[in-house]
Write an enzyme that holds these catalytic residues in place. Structure first.
Site, PDB file in Angstrom:
ATOM      1  CB  SER A  87      55.804  39.868  38.519  1.00 49.23           C
ATOM      2  OG  SER A  87      55.028  40.344  38.650  1.00 49.23           O
ATOM      3  CE1 TYR A 125      53.998  35.109  36.859  1.00 52.66           C
ATOM      4  CE2 TYR A 125      52.377  35.967  38.263  1.00 52.66           C
ATOM      5  CZ  TYR A 125      53.584  35.855  37.345  1.00 52.66           C
ATOM      6  OH  TYR A 125      54.162  37.109  36.717  1.00 52.66           O
ATOM      7  CE  LYS A 153      57.683  35.426  36.395  1.00 50.62           C
ATOM      8  NZ  LYS A 153      58.828  34.975  35.783  1.00 50.62           N
ATOM      9  CE1 TYR A 177      60.616  43.719  33.464  1.00 48.03           C
ATOM     10  CE2 TYR A 177      59.340  40.955  32.896  1.00 48.03           C
ATOM     11  CZ  TYR A 177      60.180  41.859  32.546  1.00 48.03           C
ATOM     12  OH  TYR A 177      61.192  40.852  32.185  1.00 48.03           O
ATOM     13  CG  ASN A 220      50.287  46.311  35.953  1.00 47.55           C
ATOM     14  OD1 ASN A 220      50.624  46.706  37.153  1.00 47.55           O
ATOM     15  ND2 ASN A 220      48.916  45.798  35.797  1.00 47.55           N
ATOM     16  N   GLY A 238      57.479  35.937  22.886  1.00 49.05           N
ATOM     17  CA  GLY A 238      56.345  36.964  24.181  1.00 49.05           C
ATOM     18  C   GLY A 238      56.463  38.057  23.840  1.00 49.05           C
TER      19      GLY A 238
HETATM   20  C1  UD1 Z   1      48.185  40.863  37.218  1.00 49.73           C
HETATM   21  C2  UD1 Z   1      48.316  39.724  37.841  1.00 49.73           C
HETATM   22  C3  UD1 Z   1      49.746  40.145  38.098  1.00 49.73           C
HETATM   23  C4  UD1 Z   1      50.458  39.734  37.032  1.00 49.73           C
HETATM   24  C5  UD1 Z   1      50.262  40.613  36.518  1.00 49.73           C
HETATM   25  C6  UD1 Z   1      50.983  40.659  34.892  1.00 49.73           C
HETATM   26  C7  UD1 Z   1      46.261  39.291  39.257  1.00 49.73           C
HETATM   27  C8  UD1 Z   1      45.569  38.697  41.292  1.00 49.73           C
HETATM   28  N1  UD1 Z   1      47.285  39.462  38.908  1.00 49.73           N
HETATM   29  O1  UD1 Z   1      47.926  42.068  37.766  1.00 49.73           O
HETATM   30  O2  UD1 Z   1      50.319  38.665  39.290  1.00 49.73           O
HETATM   31  O3  UD1 Z   1      52.198  40.004  37.462  1.00 49.73           O
HETATM   32  O4  UD1 Z   1      48.937  40.519  36.083  1.00 49.73           O
HETATM   33  O5  UD1 Z   1      50.784  41.810  33.725  1.00 49.73           O
HETATM   34  O6  UD1 Z   1      46.230  38.602  38.246  1.00 49.73           O
HETATM   35  N2  UD1 Z   1      40.838  43.609  35.969  1.00 49.73           N
HETATM   36  C9  UD1 Z   1      39.337  44.512  35.774  1.00 49.73           C
HETATM   37  N3  UD1 Z   1      38.622  43.727  34.454  1.00 49.73           N
HETATM   38  C10 UD1 Z   1      39.833  43.164  34.226  1.00 49.73           C
HETATM   39  C11 UD1 Z   1      40.886  42.654  33.990  1.00 49.73           C
HETATM   40  C12 UD1 Z   1      41.525  43.776  35.257  1.00 49.73           C
HETATM   41  O7  UD1 Z   1      39.007  45.231  35.599  1.00 49.73           O
HETATM   42  O8  UD1 Z   1      38.962  42.110  33.251  1.00 49.73           O
HETATM   43  C13 UD1 Z   1      41.442  45.385  36.981  1.00 49.73           C
HETATM   44  C14 UD1 Z   1      42.043  44.237  38.020  1.00 49.73           C
HETATM   45  O9  UD1 Z   1      41.360  44.561  38.917  1.00 49.73           O
HETATM   46  C15 UD1 Z   1      42.853  45.788  38.264  1.00 49.73           C
HETATM   47  C16 UD1 Z   1      43.570  46.428  37.044  1.00 49.73           C
HETATM   48  O10 UD1 Z   1      42.935  45.789  36.073  1.00 49.73           O
HETATM   49  O11 UD1 Z   1      42.782  46.676  39.344  1.00 49.73           O
HETATM   50  C17 UD1 Z   1      44.233  45.712  36.483  1.00 49.73           C
HETATM   51  O12 UD1 Z   1      44.763  44.486  36.372  1.00 49.73           O
HETATM   52  P1  UD1 Z   1      45.479  43.503  35.322  1.00 49.73           P
HETATM   53  O13 UD1 Z   1      45.554  43.802  33.588  1.00 49.73           O
HETATM   54  O14 UD1 Z   1      45.072  42.205  35.738  1.00 49.73           O
HETATM   55  O15 UD1 Z   1      46.763  43.820  36.443  1.00 49.73           O
HETATM   56  P2  UD1 Z   1      47.239  43.120  37.485  1.00 49.73           P
HETATM   57  O16 UD1 Z   1      46.037  42.552  38.665  1.00 49.73           O
HETATM   58  O17 UD1 Z   1      48.023  44.362  38.312  1.00 49.73           O
END
Ligand code: UD1
Length: 354
Positions: free
Chosen positions: A130, A154, A158, A182, A184, A16
Site C-alpha cells: 500500500s 496497519y 505492510k 496501491y 486509492n 475481498g
Molecule cells: C486510507 C488509509 C490508508 C489505507 C487506505 C486504504 C488512513 C489515515 N489511511 O487512505 O492507510 O491504505 O485508506 O484504501 O486511514 N475523507 C473524508 N471523509 C471520509 C473519509 C475520508 O474527508 O469519510 C478524506 C481523507 O481525509 C482523505 C481522502 O478523503 O483526504 C481519502 O481518504 P481515504 O479514502 O480514507 O483514503 P486514505 O486516507 O488515502
C-alpha cells in the site's frame, strides 16, 4: 512459470474487493484460480458472481493462511505455481486500537504462508502492499525508492512484510517477488455485479460517498478544509480497481520472465480533492451528496500522489480509467446492490472447510 502460459495461482483473501476483481481479470487471461479466505471481512458471494461473469470456476477453500495444514492440503493438490497475497486486516483506526491482532494476522500469517510456500518450492509471489508505507512524506509524486515511514500499525505491517520479503529474496535468489503499492482503489467492475462491500461503516471516502448517495447515510464528513491544497481538502490518487487488477496480471507476467524482487506503485499520477470527488460522484449519479466540514482526521497526509512511471517502463502498465468511469461504475454497483453482497441474487457457495 513462463509468460503467456496458463498458470495455477493461489489467491489469499480472494473474496475481498481487490482480490475478486483481480481474479476476474486472471480468469479472463486463462489462468486457473484457487482461493483461500477465512471470510472475516468478506462473503463468498463475490466469487459466485465472478464465476457468473466469466463462465469459469474458482476453487474456494474457507481457511486461514495461519493454518499450515490447510495450506499444505491446497499445495498437496498440486501445481500451484504462484501466490497473490491479499489476505490481511486493513482498517487504520482498528490497527491503532488492536496492534497485536494486526501484527499477528498480517505479519505472522504472511510468515506462515512464506514458510509453507518455501517447503513446497513455490517461490513466485505478488504482495498486496500500500502507498500507506510512504507515511506523510511530502515528496510528491511518490517514487518507489523513497524511505518508508508508515505512521500507524496497519501501515507498519505492510512495511514489515515488504522488509521480510526483501530479506527473503536476498537470501534465496530463487524467489521472484512483486511488491505492489496501491494508491486509492475505487470503482467496481462495469457489470455492477462485483464491487466494494465494506462490513460496517466505511473508513474510506469513496464507499462512504456511495452509501450517502444510496440513502444509507445522511452526509459525508469532510475531514479538514485547511490543508495546503487547491480547495483545502485532502488530495488523493484514486485508481480504478480494474486498472489495479490489470497491474497484478502484468506483475505476474513480469515475474515469469524476471528474477528478483520488484516494487511498483500502482496509481494514476493524477490527484483529486475530497470536494472534487463529491462533485464528480454527484454528476455521475444524478444525486446530491450532502456534506459537512469537520476536523482533520489524525494521521492524514494533505496529498498523496503516485509516480507510476516505473510500472509503465517495466510492465507496460498504465491506468486508463477516468474519474468519471470510477464514479459511474461505483454507482452502478451500489445501486444494484444497496446492501452489498447481502443483496443476494443467489445463495452463497460454501467452500469446503479446511
Ligand atoms: C486510507 C488509509 C490508508 C489505507 C487506505 C486504504 C488512513 C489515515 N489511511 O487512505 O492507510 O491504505 O485508506 O484504501 O486511514 N475523507 C473524508 N471523509 C471520509 C473519509 C475520508 O474527508 O469519510 C478524506 C481523507 O481525509 C482523505 C481522502 O478523503 O483526504 C481519502 O481518504 P481515504 O479514502 O480514507 O483514503 P486514505 O486516507 O488515502
Amino acid at each position: 512459470m513462463s509468460e503467456g502460459r496458463n498458470v495455477k495461482i493461489l489467491i489469499t483473501g480472494g473474496c475481498g474487493y481487490i482480490g475478486s476483481h483481480t481474479i476476474l481479470r486472471l480468469l479472463e487471461a486463462g489462468h486457473d484460480i484457487t482461493v483461500i479466505d477465512n471470510l472475516t471481512n468478506s462473503l463468498p458471494e463475490s466469487l459466485l458472481r465472478v464465476e457468473k461473469l466469466t463462465g469459469r470456476e474458482v476453487s474456494f477453500v474457507e481457511g486461514d493462511i495461519a493454518d499450515t495444514s490447510c495450506l499444505q492440503k491446497i499445495f498437496d493438490q498440486g501445481n500451484i505455481e504462484a501466490v497473490i497475497h491479499f489476505a490481511g486486516f486493513k482498517a487504520v483506526g482498528e490497527s491503532v486500537a488492536q496492534p497485536l491482532s494486526y501484527y499477528r494476522n498480517n505479519v505472522s500469517g504472511t510468515l506462515n504462508l512464506l514458510e509453507t510456500m518455501d517447503a513446497y518450492g513455490i517461490r513466485n509471489l505478488v504482495f498486496s502492499s500500500s502507498a500507506t508505507v510512504y507515511g506523510t512524506n511530502p515528496d510528491m509524486p511518490l517514487k518507489e525508492d523513497l524511505p518508508l515511514q508508515a505512521t500507524n500499525p496497519y501501515g507498519r505491517t505492510k512495511q514489515h512484510v515488504e522488509q521480510i520479503l526483501t530479506d527473503l529474496q536476498a537470501a534465496d535468489a530463487r524467489w521472484r517477488i512483486a511488491l505492489l503499492r496501491y494508491f486509492n482503489p475505487v470503482g467496481a467492475h462495469p457489470s455492477g455485479l462485483i464491487g466494494e462491500d465494506p462490513q460496517g461503516p466505511p473508513n474510506n471516502l469513496f464507499p462512504f460517498v456511495t452509501q450517502v448517495a444510496v440513502g444509507h447515510r445522511d452526509r459525508v464528513h469532510v475531514f479538514g478544509n485547511d490543508y495546503v491544497t487547491p480547495d483545502g481538502t485532502g488530495v488523493r490518487d484514486y485508481i480504478h480497481v480494474m486498472d489495479l487488477a490489470a497491474g497484478h496480471a502484468a506483475a505476474l507476467n513480469f515475474l515469469a520472465e524476471h528474477q528478483g524482487l520488484h516494487t511498483w506503485n500502482l496509481g494514476t499520477g493524477r490527484g483529486y480533492s475530497v470536494l472534487e470527488i463529491i462533485q464528480a460522484f454527484e454528476a455521475a449519479s444524478g444525486t446530491t451528496i450532502p456534506y459537512e466540514l469537520v476536523d482533520r482526521r489524525p494521521g492524514d497526509a494533505p496529498i498523496s500522489l503516485a509516480d507510476p512511471s516505473r510500472a509503465l517502463y517495466d510492465l507496460g502498465w498504465k491506468a486508463s480509467e477516468t474519474l468519471e468511469d470510477m464514479c459511474a461504475d461505483a454507482w452502478r454497483w451500489q445501486q444494484n446492490n444497496p446492501d452489498g453482497y447481502r443483496t443476494k441474487t443467489s445463495l452463497p457457495g460454501e467452500g469446503p472447510p479446511c
